[in-house]
Design a protein around this motif. Structure first.
Motif, PDB file in Angstrom:
ATOM      1  N   TYR A  73       0.209  -1.152  -0.198  1.00 50.56           N
ATOM      2  CA  TYR A  73       0.100   0.062   0.021  1.00 50.56           C
ATOM      3  C   TYR A  73       0.598   0.897  -0.224  1.00 50.56           C
ATOM      4  N   ASP A  74       2.211   0.699   0.080  1.00 52.39           N
ATOM      5  CA  ASP A  74       3.223   2.196  -0.421  1.00 52.39           C
ATOM      6  C   ASP A  74       2.903   3.149   1.345  1.00 52.39           C
ATOM      7  N   LEU A  75       2.999   2.574   2.204  1.00 54.45           N
ATOM      8  CA  LEU A  75       2.370   3.343   3.549  1.00 54.45           C
ATOM      9  C   LEU A  75       3.441   3.133   4.340  1.00 54.45           C
ATOM     10  N   ASP A  76       3.282   4.594   4.657  1.00 46.75           N
ATOM     11  CA  ASP A  76       4.712   5.714   6.202  1.00 46.75           C
ATOM     12  C   ASP A  76       4.251   4.583   7.154  1.00 46.75           C
ATOM     13  N   VAL A  77       5.332   4.224   7.833  1.00 44.59           N
ATOM     14  CA  VAL A  77       5.179   3.757   9.381  1.00 44.59           C
ATOM     15  C   VAL A  77       6.170   5.370  10.060  1.00 44.59           C
ATOM     16  N   TYR A  78       5.001   5.600  11.498  1.00 45.64           N
ATOM     17  CA  TYR A  78       5.383   5.892  12.283  1.00 45.64           C
ATOM     18  C   TYR A  78       5.887   4.909  13.654  1.00 45.64           C
ATOM     19  N   MET A  79       6.411   4.900  14.546  1.00 48.12           N
ATOM     20  CA  MET A  79       7.687   4.606  15.168  1.00 48.12           C
ATOM     21  C   MET A  79       8.155   5.561  16.308  1.00 48.12           C
ATOM     22  N   SER A  80       8.816   5.047  17.753  1.00 46.51           N
ATOM     23  CA  SER A  80      10.426   5.832  18.594  1.00 46.51           C
ATOM     24  C   SER A  80      11.323   5.942  17.976  1.00 46.51           C
ATOM     25  N   LEU A  81      12.295   6.501  17.804  1.00 48.45           N
ATOM     26  CA  LEU A  81      13.464   6.015  17.420  1.00 48.45           C
ATOM     27  C   LEU A  81      14.160   5.350  18.662  1.00 48.45           C
ATOM     28  N   GLU A  82      13.704   4.919  19.529  1.00 48.60           N
ATOM     29  CA  GLU A  82      14.267   4.212  20.503  1.00 48.60           C
ATOM     30  C   GLU A  82      14.189   3.065  19.959  1.00 48.60           C
ATOM     31  N   ASP A  83      12.666   2.339  18.848  1.00 47.43           N
ATOM     32  CA  ASP A  83      12.685   1.329  18.596  1.00 47.43           C
ATOM     33  C   ASP A  83      12.443   0.483  17.565  1.00 47.43           C
ATOM     34  N   PHE A  98      10.079 -15.118  20.993  1.00 46.80           N
ATOM     35  CA  PHE A  98       9.044 -16.659  21.230  1.00 46.80           C
ATOM     36  C   PHE A  98       9.980 -16.875  20.150  1.00 46.80           C
ATOM     37  N   GLY A  99      11.178 -16.711  19.513  1.00 41.00           N
ATOM     38  CA  GLY A  99      11.298 -17.148  18.367  1.00 41.00           C
ATOM     39  C   GLY A  99      11.102 -17.242  16.769  1.00 41.00           C
ATOM     40  N   LEU A 100       9.859 -15.500  16.751  1.00 40.18           N
ATOM     41  CA  LEU A 100       9.825 -15.147  15.705  1.00 40.18           C
ATOM     42  C   LEU A 100      10.471 -14.729  15.033  1.00 40.18           C
ATOM     43  N   LYS A 101      10.309 -14.427  13.601  1.00 40.57           N
ATOM     44  CA  LYS A 101      11.822 -13.379  12.965  1.00 40.57           C
ATOM     45  C   LYS A 101      10.030 -12.613  11.620  1.00 40.57           C
ATOM     46  N   THR A 102      11.188 -11.558  11.408  1.00 34.48           N
ATOM     47  CA  THR A 102      10.444 -10.958  10.627  1.00 34.48           C
ATOM     48  C   THR A 102      10.629  -9.668   9.700  1.00 34.48           C
ATOM     49  N   ASN A 103      10.662  -9.420   8.461  1.00 31.22           N
ATOM     50  CA  ASN A 103      11.349  -8.903   7.598  1.00 31.22           C
ATOM     51  C   ASN A 103      11.696  -7.414   8.361  1.00 31.22           C
ATOM     52  N   PRO A 104      12.496  -7.280   7.618  1.00 29.47           N
ATOM     53  CA  PRO A 104      12.411  -5.251   7.586  1.00 29.47           C
ATOM     54  C   PRO A 104      11.888  -4.557   6.883  1.00 29.47           C
ATOM     55  N   ALA A 105      11.594  -3.573   7.682  1.00 32.06           N
ATOM     56  CA  ALA A 105      10.400  -2.171   6.883  1.00 32.06           C
ATOM     57  C   ALA A 105      11.622  -1.312   7.417  1.00 32.06           C
ATOM     58  N   LYS A 106      11.286  -0.059   5.963  1.00 35.98           N
ATOM     59  CA  LYS A 106      12.043   1.505   6.955  1.00 35.98           C
ATOM     60  C   LYS A 106      11.518   2.323   8.202  1.00 35.98           C
ATOM     61  N   VAL A 107      11.561   2.904   9.023  1.00 35.22           N
ATOM     62  CA  VAL A 107      10.207   3.656   9.171  1.00 35.22           C
ATOM     63  C   VAL A 107      10.712   4.971   8.953  1.00 35.22           C
ATOM     64  N   ASP A 108       9.980   5.734   8.292  1.00 33.96           N
ATOM     65  CA  ASP A 108       9.807   6.662   8.224  1.00 33.96           C
ATOM     66  C   ASP A 108       9.498   8.705   8.791  1.00 33.96           C
ATOM     67  N   HIS A 109       9.395   8.044  10.322  1.00 35.64           N
ATOM     68  CA  HIS A 109       8.303   9.386  10.573  1.00 35.64           C
ATOM     69  C   HIS A 109       9.007   8.926  12.084  1.00 35.64           C
ATOM     70  N   LEU A 110       9.955   9.625  12.719  1.00 32.17           N
ATOM     71  CA  LEU A 110      10.194   8.744  14.391  1.00 32.17           C
ATOM     72  C   LEU A 110       9.387   9.774  15.439  1.00 32.17           C
ATOM     73  N   VAL A 111       8.576   9.621  15.972  1.00 30.80           N
ATOM     74  CA  VAL A 111       7.896   9.893  17.368  1.00 30.80           C
ATOM     75  C   VAL A 111       8.088   9.546  18.318  1.00 30.80           C
ATOM     76  N   LYS A 112       8.052  11.127  18.845  1.00 33.17           N
ATOM     77  CA  LYS A 112       8.247  11.751  20.623  1.00 33.17           C
ATOM     78  C   LYS A 112       7.314  12.041  21.477  1.00 33.17           C
ATOM     79  N   GLU A 113       6.659  12.346  22.348  1.00 27.04           N
ATOM     80  CA  GLU A 113       5.923  12.891  23.571  1.00 27.04           C
ATOM     81  C   GLU A 113       5.263  14.311  22.401  1.00 27.04           C
TER      82      GLU A 113
END
Length: 208
Positions: A73-83, A98-113
């Motif tokens: 869907y060509d979506l922007d992702v919002y997430m904190s810098l620390e994570d 628990f041994g689960l894996k995930t594919n990497p993706a880019k964070v587009d916007h770093l959120v803060k308080e």
């Protein structure tokens, strides 16, 4: 017409993924943690125009479907810098619970308080709530709090991971205790609750 919320319980760890959409079918998704086929089927069936992805923290059970949805869907992702490394470089951090894996993706916007994310004519407010992870955040939209794994129905998220901090969690709960009693809390696992109930009955919050 008020916004509507779809709750999907996804992945092996039964994580709550939420999709909020308005009367024009514009939508955002919170913590798409897995079951990407189910999430896509739900988006298509409801003819939703997905705008962006909000992530409360980086654990694999909350971000597992992000790469697939972002690409489709060509979506922007919002997430904190620390994570953000949990999503961008999962091979370099403890991305698996628990041994689960995930594919990497880019964070587009770093959120803060205090950040505000526009959605239609309204704003989504970012509240930093470190504890479960150092970069955990909650998102407040009108009277709805997307709480991730910070606050559960009469409980809280685990703080025994390497990336956790129990003292910070207590400070985060103090911050959330200032919110109005009528705010609905949509947690990353389990049933929804209201802030007033948590102030009275959550043993971790009651005596703060």
């Amino acid at each position: 017409m008020e916004e509507k919320i779809i709750k999907l319980v996804v992945g092996m760890l039964q994580e709550n993924c939420f999709i909020l959409y308005d009367e024009d079918k514009n939508a955002f998704i919170v913590d798409p943690g897995g079951s990407s086929e189910l999430i896509i089927e739900t988006i298509e069936k409801n003819e939703l125009n997905l705008k962006f992805i909000l992530l409360t923290h980086g654990h694999v059970d909350h971000v597992g479907a992000v790469a697939t949805l972002k690409e489709k869907y060509d979506l922007d992702v919002y997430m904190s810098l620390e994570d953000k490394d949990f999503l961008e470089s999962p091979e370099t951090v403890r991305s698996s619970t628990f041994g689960l894996k995930t594919n990497p993706a880019k964070v587009d916007h770093l959120v803060k308080e205090g950040d505000e994310i526009a959605f239609g004519d309204n704003k989504i407010k970012v509240i930093e709530t470190p504890g479960h992870t150092l970069g955990s955040v909650c998102y407040l939209y009108k009277n709805i709090l997307f709480a991730g794994d910070t606050l559960f129905n009469e409980s809280i998220g685990r703080t025994d991971f390497p990336e956790s901090d129990h003292n910070k969690m207590m400070e985060s709960l103090k911050k959330l205790k200032n919110l109005d009693d009528d705010i609905y809390v949509l947690s990353g696992h389990g049933p929804e609750t209201q802030m007033g109930n948590e102030k009275l009955n959550n043993p971790f919050m009651r005596n703060l």
